[in-house]
Design a protein around this motif. Structure first.
Motif, PDB file in Angstrom:
ATOM      1  N   GLU A   4      59.229  19.299  63.252  1.00  0.00           N
ATOM      2  CA  GLU A   4      60.684  19.317  63.287  1.00  0.00           C
ATOM      3  C   GLU A   4      61.188  20.341  62.277  1.00  0.00           C
ATOM      4  O   GLU A   4      60.754  20.354  61.137  1.00  0.00           O
ATOM      5  CB  GLU A   4      61.227  17.932  62.941  1.00  0.00           C
ATOM      6  CG  GLU A   4      60.977  16.908  64.018  1.00  0.00           C
ATOM      7  CD  GLU A   4      61.561  15.553  63.660  1.00  0.00           C
ATOM      8  OE1 GLU A   4      62.538  15.492  62.902  1.00  0.00           O
ATOM      9  OE2 GLU A   4      61.020  14.564  64.153  1.00  0.00           O
ATOM     10  N   GLY A  13      67.895  21.479  61.251  1.00  0.00           N
ATOM     11  CA  GLY A  13      68.985  22.253  61.829  1.00  0.00           C
ATOM     12  C   GLY A  13      68.752  22.686  63.257  1.00  0.00           C
ATOM     13  O   GLY A  13      69.683  23.060  63.959  1.00  0.00           O
ATOM     14  N   ASP A  33      67.974  20.923  65.860  1.00  0.00           N
ATOM     15  CA  ASP A  33      68.580  20.019  66.838  1.00  0.00           C
ATOM     16  C   ASP A  33      70.071  20.270  67.020  1.00  0.00           C
ATOM     17  O   ASP A  33      70.654  19.880  68.031  1.00  0.00           O
ATOM     18  CB  ASP A  33      68.319  18.558  66.463  1.00  0.00           C
ATOM     19  CG  ASP A  33      68.830  18.193  65.078  1.00  0.00           C
ATOM     20  OD1 ASP A  33      69.023  19.099  64.253  1.00  0.00           O
ATOM     21  OD2 ASP A  33      69.021  16.998  64.824  1.00  0.00           O
ATOM     22  N   THR A  34      70.701  20.946  66.087  1.00  0.00           N
ATOM     23  CA  THR A  34      72.134  21.240  66.211  1.00  0.00           C
ATOM     24  C   THR A  34      72.380  22.626  66.805  1.00  0.00           C
ATOM     25  O   THR A  34      73.523  22.978  67.079  1.00  0.00           O
ATOM     26  CB  THR A  34      72.838  21.159  64.836  1.00  0.00           C
ATOM     27  OG1 THR A  34      72.275  22.138  63.963  1.00  0.00           O
ATOM     28  CG2 THR A  34      72.697  19.771  64.230  1.00  0.00           C
ATOM     29  N   MET A  35      71.332  23.391  67.020  1.00  0.00           N
ATOM     30  CA  MET A  35      71.465  24.737  67.591  1.00  0.00           C
ATOM     31  C   MET A  35      71.441  24.677  69.108  1.00  0.00           C
ATOM     32  O   MET A  35      70.668  23.920  69.684  1.00  0.00           O
ATOM     33  CB  MET A  35      70.302  25.639  67.147  1.00  0.00           C
ATOM     34  CG  MET A  35      70.258  25.976  65.692  1.00  0.00           C
ATOM     35  SD  MET A  35      68.806  27.004  65.309  1.00  0.00           S
ATOM     36  CE  MET A  35      69.356  28.583  65.935  1.00  0.00           C
ATOM     37  N   ALA A  36      72.247  25.492  69.724  1.00  0.00           N
ATOM     38  CA  ALA A  36      72.188  25.653  71.172  1.00  0.00           C
ATOM     39  C   ALA A  36      71.207  26.785  71.485  1.00  0.00           C
ATOM     40  O   ALA A  36      71.095  27.744  70.724  1.00  0.00           O
ATOM     41  CB  ALA A  36      73.562  26.002  71.716  1.00  0.00           C
TER      42      ALA A  36
END
Length: 184
Positions: free
Chosen positions: A51, A54, A56-59
């Motif tokens: 993991e 940050g 997971d918050t990126m497109a």
């Protein structure tokens, strides 16, 4: 004698505290590209299971705009893209120093490539703009070496989901000019 025993006990306790627990081992060193910590998921140790804070918050965005500067830094060190789709990288050297002393490029490495070995071999490939021909199978894509104000654009795709390293292969730059491209 009693004083020495107390000092020895205090030293032992402080050393035990420094060792840490298994929970402390969940957080591992810097991803070397983002300066952020990678956290183990407890799943198999393949790169795709790490993991990255940050992420997971990126497109996902397959149009990458990236710059390099005279401080040997990329403007970004983490990108999320869609695997098996065309990726376009536009890379610009925004520095002012001459190309022969501060040229930059973007080199995306295949998964499993020995990063340090690649960088070492790249330093020897001056005549080929620091792209080692003997390791061409380790390169997915690369820009040309660009000088101040120059831009290069490349298109490619990554066939598999996972984490890919990228770097500037100019001698000595890979220590700070490196990052990760995550394909999902």
């Amino acid at each position: 004698m009693k004083k020495n025993l107390i000092i020895a006990c205090a030293f032992s306790l402080s050393m035990a505290a420094c060792i840490g627990t298994d929970k402390d081992k969940e957080v591992r060193g810097s991803t070397a590209d983002t300066g952020k910590l990678a956290v183990s998921t407890g799943k198999p140790t393949a790169a795709a299971t790490v993991e990255i804070p940050g992420l997971d918050t990126m497109a996902a965005n397959n149009a990458i705009l990236l710059t390099g500067n005279d401080r040997m830094q990329y403007s970004d060190t983490l990108f999320k893209v869609k695997a098996s789709e065309k990726i376009k990288v536009t890379f610009k050297n925004i520095g002012k120093m001459p190309k022969n002393s501060m040229g930059h490029n973007f080199v995306l490495l295949a998964q499993g490539t020995d990063f340090t070995n690649f960088a070492t071999e790249a330093m020897k490939a001056r005549d080929d703009d620091y792209i080692p021909k003997n390791l061409s199978s380790s390169i997915i894509a690369h820009t040309r070496l660009v000088g101040p104000g120059e831009t290069d654009e490349i298109s490619f795709s990554v066939p598999n989901k996972g984490i890919y390293d990228f770097l500037c292969s100019f001698p000595g730059h890979y220590g700070t000019m490196r990052g990760k491209l995550v394909a999902e």
